[in-house]
Scaffold this active site. Structure first.
Site, PDB file in Angstrom:
ATOM      1  N   CYS A  75      -4.590  -5.597  -8.342  1.00 33.62           N
ATOM      2  CA  CYS A  75      -4.864  -6.057  -6.976  1.00 33.62           C
ATOM      3  C   CYS A  75      -5.864  -7.209  -6.922  1.00 33.62           C
ATOM      4  O   CYS A  75      -5.886  -7.960  -5.948  1.00 33.62           O
ATOM      5  CB  CYS A  75      -5.383  -4.892  -6.132  1.00 33.62           C
ATOM      6  SG  CYS A  75      -4.163  -3.586  -5.864  1.00 33.62           S
ATOM      7  N   VAL A  76      -6.680  -7.362  -7.949  1.00 29.09           N
ATOM      8  CA  VAL A  76      -7.682  -8.436  -7.930  1.00 29.09           C
ATOM      9  C   VAL A  76      -7.082  -9.780  -8.323  1.00 29.09           C
ATOM     10  O   VAL A  76      -7.709 -10.829  -8.148  1.00 29.09           O
ATOM     11  CB  VAL A  76      -8.850  -8.078  -8.879  1.00 29.09           C
ATOM     12  CG1 VAL A  76      -8.516  -8.410 -10.333  1.00 29.09           C
ATOM     13  CG2 VAL A  76     -10.145  -8.775  -8.466  1.00 29.09           C
TER      14      VAL A  76
END
Length: 344
Positions: free
Chosen positions: A134-135
């Site tokens: 997700c980063v």
């Protein structure tokens, strides 16, 4: 600094379902707890790679990954072509492509397979990023910034493709898998950035910071085995975010002579309702500061690395006044965070 083009198309699969339809399709493997998570997930509808009826017929990881490769290339090509068209750039103008995915495996990687399909130069540089989860959307912007500081006359592209639905494990009744099944959706996004020597007119990346929190490797990630990707998702995600993120953001801003009051626009990854609340609480944000984040989660679910780009897209479409500052914030496996300071 580098400039981001204000064109940022999101490419979504044609199969869109309400949360109610998803719950009904997964009723055979998930009971009341799943319905409870789905009802409080903040997700109203999602796009998924395949028709819902196909998922129960997937024979295993090989078939799911084959579907991933086919659909990821379709969505990735569409996103790259759209961003080049909207930026009025020929594919040959791109000097380097950063790509990110964490929901399928492909060697050669996605961007390599798209070079000929899109018309990129044979000498285009490629930087595939796997494992950031997700980063990765924010990290991809940050790594473009690093590269274009060294080569300010060049043009970079970022491609993010995630087909989260193809990782579902129907025999995994863990809390983590039920939460993931209630949150994640599928999609792709592409972004163009130019170095300081070739301003694009969009917001500028002013500074970035990466942070990894020691001893948190079990908070978020995958266990990868013969049956594919099994989610690792601890209930501590929101707790870790609230514990560390506020201080990290304040220190980052202070290093540039700024405070949270100087930030007009908050571009945050929609990890889920509890994570969004943790960011709000940790930074003491105004009540509507994360509206774009909540809207992205509601309309598309959590798209992993693509989500932060979807939130950025909404901010590019409705930019703050010239001279304003924005901050991108994303969280991901390890546990880690990525901060990107933007100036309009």
């Amino acid at each position: 600094t580098l400039s981001l083009h204000d064109a940022l198309p999101i490419s979504l699969p044609p199969h869109r379902y309400s949360q109610t339809e998803v719950v009904a399709a997964l009723a055979d493997f998930a009971g009341p707890e799943f319905r409870r998570f789905a009802a409080t997930s903040g997700v109203a509808a999602r796009h998924v790679a395949l028709p819902l009826s196909r998922y129960r017929r997937l024979s295993g990881f090989t078939e799911a990954n084959d579907a991933y490769l086919e659909i990821a290339l379709e969505l990735g090509e569409r996103a790259l072509r759209a961003v080049l068209d909207e930026a009025d750039l020929a594919p040959a103008a791109v000097d380097i492509v950063f790509s990110t995915t964490v929901t399928g495996l492909a060697v050669p990687t996605l961007e390599a397979r798209l070079v000929s399909r899109v018309g990129l130069r044979p000498d285009v540089k490629r930087v595939p990023l796997f494992g950031l989860g997700c980063v990765a959307g924010a990290a991809g912007v940050a790594r473009m910034h690093d590269y274009l500081r060294a080569f300010p006359d060049q043009t970079a592209a970022l491609l993010a493709v995630e087909l989260c639905s193809l990782t579902i494990q129907r025999d995994d009744h863990s809390m983590a898998n039920l939460v993931a099944a209630s949150l994640f959706g599928d999609g792709a996004a592409a972004l163009i950035a130019t170095g300081a020597g070739r301003s694009s007119g969009g917001p500028r990346v002013l500074a970035t910071r990466s942070r990894i929190y020691p001893g948190t490797e079990g908070v978020m990630g995958w266990r990868i085995g013969t049956d594919g990707f099994r989610i690792v998702l601890s209930a501590e995600v929101a707790t870790v975010a609230e514990k560390y993120l506020g201080d990290d953001v304040r220190r980052f801003l202070a290093d540039h002579g700024l405070s949270t009051a100087d930030v007009a626009t908050w571009i945050c990854h929609p990890g889920g309702p509890r994570v969004i609340e943790a960011i709000e609480n940790g930074l003491d944000l105004p009540v509507h500061a994360l509206d774009h984040t909540r809207n992205s989660l509601r309309d598309n679910g959590n798209l992993s690395s693509v989500s932060i780009l979807d939130v950025l897209r909404a901010n590019l479409a409705d930019p703050p006044p010239a001279g304003s500052l924005g901050l991108m914030i994303a969280l991901g496996p390890a546990f880690c965070s990525e901060l990107v300071l933007l100036g309009w």
